[in-house]
Design a protein around this motif. Structure first.
Motif, PDB file in Angstrom:
ATOM      1  N   PHE A  36     -55.364 -11.101 -40.477  1.00  0.00           N
ATOM      2  CA  PHE A  36     -56.739 -10.971 -40.272  1.00  0.00           C
ATOM      3  C   PHE A  36     -57.188 -11.976 -38.871  1.00  0.00           C
ATOM      4  N   GLY A  37     -57.649 -11.458 -37.918  1.00  0.00           N
ATOM      5  CA  GLY A  37     -57.703 -12.302 -36.773  1.00  0.00           C
ATOM      6  C   GLY A  37     -58.657 -11.660 -35.522  1.00  0.00           C
ATOM      7  N   ASP A  38     -58.278 -12.271 -34.281  1.00  0.00           N
ATOM      8  CA  ASP A  38     -58.964 -11.822 -33.185  1.00  0.00           C
ATOM      9  C   ASP A  38     -57.995 -11.149 -32.191  1.00  0.00           C
ATOM     10  N   SER A  39     -57.987 -11.191 -31.011  1.00  0.00           N
ATOM     11  CA  SER A  39     -57.335 -10.482 -30.167  1.00  0.00           C
ATOM     12  C   SER A  39     -55.600 -11.056 -30.056  1.00  0.00           C
ATOM     13  N   THR A  78     -65.424 -13.737 -33.262  1.00  0.00           N
ATOM     14  CA  THR A  78     -65.587 -15.061 -33.547  1.00  0.00           C
ATOM     15  C   THR A  78     -65.359 -15.281 -35.114  1.00  0.00           C
ATOM     16  N   THR A  79     -65.306 -16.599 -35.765  1.00  0.00           N
ATOM     17  CA  THR A  79     -65.110 -16.531 -36.820  1.00  0.00           C
ATOM     18  C   THR A  79     -66.372 -16.132 -37.865  1.00  0.00           C
ATOM     19  N   ALA A  80     -67.452 -16.152 -37.199  1.00  0.00           N
ATOM     20  CA  ALA A  80     -68.879 -15.230 -37.746  1.00  0.00           C
ATOM     21  C   ALA A  80     -68.646 -14.066 -37.752  1.00  0.00           C
ATOM     22  N   GLN A  81     -67.810 -13.418 -36.844  1.00  0.00           N
ATOM     23  CA  GLN A  81     -67.665 -11.873 -37.097  1.00  0.00           C
ATOM     24  C   GLN A  81     -66.559 -11.536 -38.128  1.00  0.00           C
ATOM     25  N   GLY A  82     -65.716 -12.359 -38.010  1.00  0.00           N
ATOM     26  CA  GLY A  82     -64.486 -12.287 -39.134  1.00  0.00           C
ATOM     27  C   GLY A  82     -65.104 -12.271 -40.541  1.00  0.00           C
ATOM     28  N   LYS A  83     -65.977 -13.485 -40.655  1.00  0.00           N
ATOM     29  CA  LYS A  83     -66.618 -13.589 -42.086  1.00  0.00           C
ATOM     30  C   LYS A  83     -67.559 -12.415 -42.420  1.00  0.00           C
ATOM     31  N   ALA A  84     -68.105 -11.738 -41.461  1.00  0.00           N
ATOM     32  CA  ALA A  84     -68.814 -10.648 -41.644  1.00  0.00           C
ATOM     33  C   ALA A  84     -68.124  -9.307 -42.094  1.00  0.00           C
ATOM     34  N   ARG A  85     -66.936  -9.178 -41.647  1.00  0.00           N
ATOM     35  CA  ARG A  85     -66.293  -7.982 -41.769  1.00  0.00           C
ATOM     36  C   ARG A  85     -65.240  -8.108 -42.976  1.00  0.00           C
ATOM     37  N   LEU A  86     -65.006  -9.404 -43.370  1.00  0.00           N
ATOM     38  CA  LEU A  86     -63.778  -9.400 -44.374  1.00  0.00           C
ATOM     39  C   LEU A  86     -63.736  -8.734 -45.510  1.00  0.00           C
ATOM     40  N   ASN A  87     -65.000  -8.634 -46.253  1.00  0.00           N
ATOM     41  CA  ASN A  87     -65.067  -7.758 -47.437  1.00  0.00           C
ATOM     42  C   ASN A  87     -64.977  -6.370 -47.206  1.00  0.00           C
ATOM     43  N   TRP A  88     -65.333  -5.765 -46.041  1.00  0.00           N
ATOM     44  CA  TRP A  88     -65.064  -4.425 -45.720  1.00  0.00           C
ATOM     45  C   TRP A  88     -63.687  -4.101 -45.627  1.00  0.00           C
ATOM     46  N   VAL A  89     -62.955  -5.044 -45.007  1.00  0.00           N
ATOM     47  CA  VAL A  89     -61.618  -4.978 -44.688  1.00  0.00           C
ATOM     48  C   VAL A  89     -60.789  -4.919 -46.146  1.00  0.00           C
ATOM     49  N   LEU A  90     -61.113  -5.834 -46.951  1.00  0.00           N
ATOM     50  CA  LEU A  90     -60.456  -6.093 -48.215  1.00  0.00           C
ATOM     51  C   LEU A  90     -60.797  -4.792 -49.321  1.00  0.00           C
ATOM     52  N   ARG A  91     -61.954  -4.137 -48.993  1.00  0.00           N
ATOM     53  CA  ARG A  91     -62.325  -2.939 -49.637  1.00  0.00           C
ATOM     54  C   ARG A  91     -61.629  -1.591 -49.302  1.00  0.00           C
ATOM     55  N   SER A  92     -61.064  -1.982 -48.133  1.00  0.00           N
ATOM     56  CA  SER A  92     -60.344  -0.478 -47.572  1.00  0.00           C
ATOM     57  C   SER A  92     -58.791  -0.397 -48.210  1.00  0.00           C
ATOM     58  N   PHE A  93     -58.398  -1.597 -48.923  1.00  0.00           N
ATOM     59  CA  PHE A  93     -57.040  -1.425 -49.544  1.00  0.00           C
ATOM     60  C   PHE A  93     -57.262  -1.047 -51.035  1.00  0.00           C
ATOM     61  N   PRO A  94     -56.093  -0.285 -51.429  1.00  0.00           N
ATOM     62  CA  PRO A  94     -56.257   0.190 -52.898  1.00  0.00           C
ATOM     63  C   PRO A  94     -55.869  -1.086 -53.767  1.00  0.00           C
ATOM     64  N   ARG A  95     -55.310  -2.022 -53.440  1.00  0.00           N
ATOM     65  CA  ARG A  95     -55.037  -3.357 -53.895  1.00  0.00           C
ATOM     66  C   ARG A  95     -55.063  -4.651 -53.047  1.00  0.00           C
ATOM     67  N   ALA A 127     -62.634 -19.296 -49.000  1.00  0.00           N
ATOM     68  CA  ALA A 127     -63.233 -19.425 -50.436  1.00  0.00           C
ATOM     69  C   ALA A 127     -63.045 -17.782 -50.968  1.00  0.00           C
ATOM     70  N   GLU A 128     -63.551 -16.687 -50.076  1.00  0.00           N
ATOM     71  CA  GLU A 128     -63.547 -15.414 -50.688  1.00  0.00           C
ATOM     72  C   GLU A 128     -61.942 -15.017 -50.938  1.00  0.00           C
ATOM     73  N   LEU A 129     -61.010 -15.214 -49.988  1.00  0.00           N
ATOM     74  CA  LEU A 129     -59.872 -14.863 -50.428  1.00  0.00           C
ATOM     75  C   LEU A 129     -59.158 -15.693 -51.544  1.00  0.00           C
ATOM     76  N   LYS A 130     -59.576 -16.739 -51.778  1.00  0.00           N
ATOM     77  CA  LYS A 130     -59.304 -17.774 -52.989  1.00  0.00           C
ATOM     78  C   LYS A 130     -59.828 -17.078 -54.284  1.00  0.00           C
ATOM     79  N   ARG A 131     -61.195 -16.530 -54.240  1.00  0.00           N
ATOM     80  CA  ARG A 131     -61.941 -15.999 -55.383  1.00  0.00           C
ATOM     81  C   ARG A 131     -60.990 -14.768 -55.689  1.00  0.00           C
ATOM     82  N   ARG A 132     -60.429 -14.055 -54.878  1.00  0.00           N
ATOM     83  CA  ARG A 132     -59.864 -12.829 -55.015  1.00  0.00           C
ATOM     84  C   ARG A 132     -58.470 -12.986 -55.282  1.00  0.00           C
ATOM     85  N   LYS A 133     -57.998 -14.475 -55.436  1.00  0.00           N
ATOM     86  CA  LYS A 133     -56.530 -14.837 -55.773  1.00  0.00           C
ATOM     87  C   LYS A 133     -55.497 -14.194 -54.675  1.00  0.00           C
TER      88      LYS A 133
END
Length: 212
Positions: A36-39, A78-95, A127-133
């Motif tokens: 999960f990152g940038d260019s 940027t980190t702000a854009q990464g934060k904004a799309r993190l949950n969408w990325v995580l929801r795209s996985f079956p696990r 924090a979100e990644l830790k919440r999801r273990k």
């Protein structure tokens, strides 16, 4: 003849079914790594198979590991854009991924964004990644010398501090061994060549393997 054909077809179907069942443990054993990152993660200026996720996956598989490394790098993020799309990325996985490699902050630095904002955004991501273990390998970034001492004094400590706070493993500088070597960077003197990515993969792979 029709009875013989029917029996043979039944055997073929049974064989295919057993093959699928036999494959299930291998599929289940496959580890999932989220890059999960940038260019620098996405593979700016490179072929798809030359990107960091692709080369890391190939190298881990060569070592006998069943691993899939998902490329979730977006050039310019940027980190702000990464934060904004993190949950969408995580929801795209079956696990949930077995490991997330977080590589963000370089664009914040290049744009002179207040390090306090960078830290707050990375804090929210971890924090979100830790919440999801989800285990995290935090890839650090260092401010360029032309940003000045005052900026560097605020920016550089962000990564070790957050790694300690969240119990994440820290790879201090993602571009270690690449930055400053013209043979390993593109003409922009920022992004790694395919060979440069190879250096990054060799350096970071021991940590990835240990965490998997």
């Amino acid at each position: 003849m029709s009875k013989l054909y029917g029996a043979l077809r039944h055997l073929v179907q049974l064989g295919a079914a057993f093959a699928c069942i036999a494959a299930l443990p291998a599929q289940a054993a496959e580890k999932l790594v989220l890059a999960f990152g940038d260019s620098l993660t996405a593979g700016y200026g490179l072929k798809p198979n030359e990107s960091f996720p692709a080369q890391l996956q190939a190298s881990l598989r060569k070592d006998g590991m069943q691993v899939r490394v998902h490329n979730a790098g977006v050039s310019g993020d940027t980190t702000a854009q990464g934060k904004a799309r993190l949950n969408w990325v995580l929801r795209s996985f079956p696990r949930a991924p077995d490991l997330a490699i977080v590589e963000l902050g370089g664009n914040d630095m290049l744009r002179g964004i207040d390090p306090a904002q960078t830290r707050a955004n990375l804090n929210a991501i971890l924090a979100e990644l830790k919440r999801r273990k989800i285990k995290v390998l935090l890839a650090g970034m260092l401010a360029a010398p032309n940003m000045g001492r005052a900026y560097r004094a605020k920016f550089d400590p962000i990564y070790p501090a957050l790694a300690r706070q969240y119990g994440a493993r820290l790879y201090p500088f993602f571009m270690q061994g690449v930055t400053g070597n013209r043979a390993l960077v593109l003409k922009d003197n920022i992004h790694p060549t395919a060979q440069g990515v190879g250096v990054i993969v060799r350096n970071i792979k021991p940590l990835v393997k240990a965490m998997l």
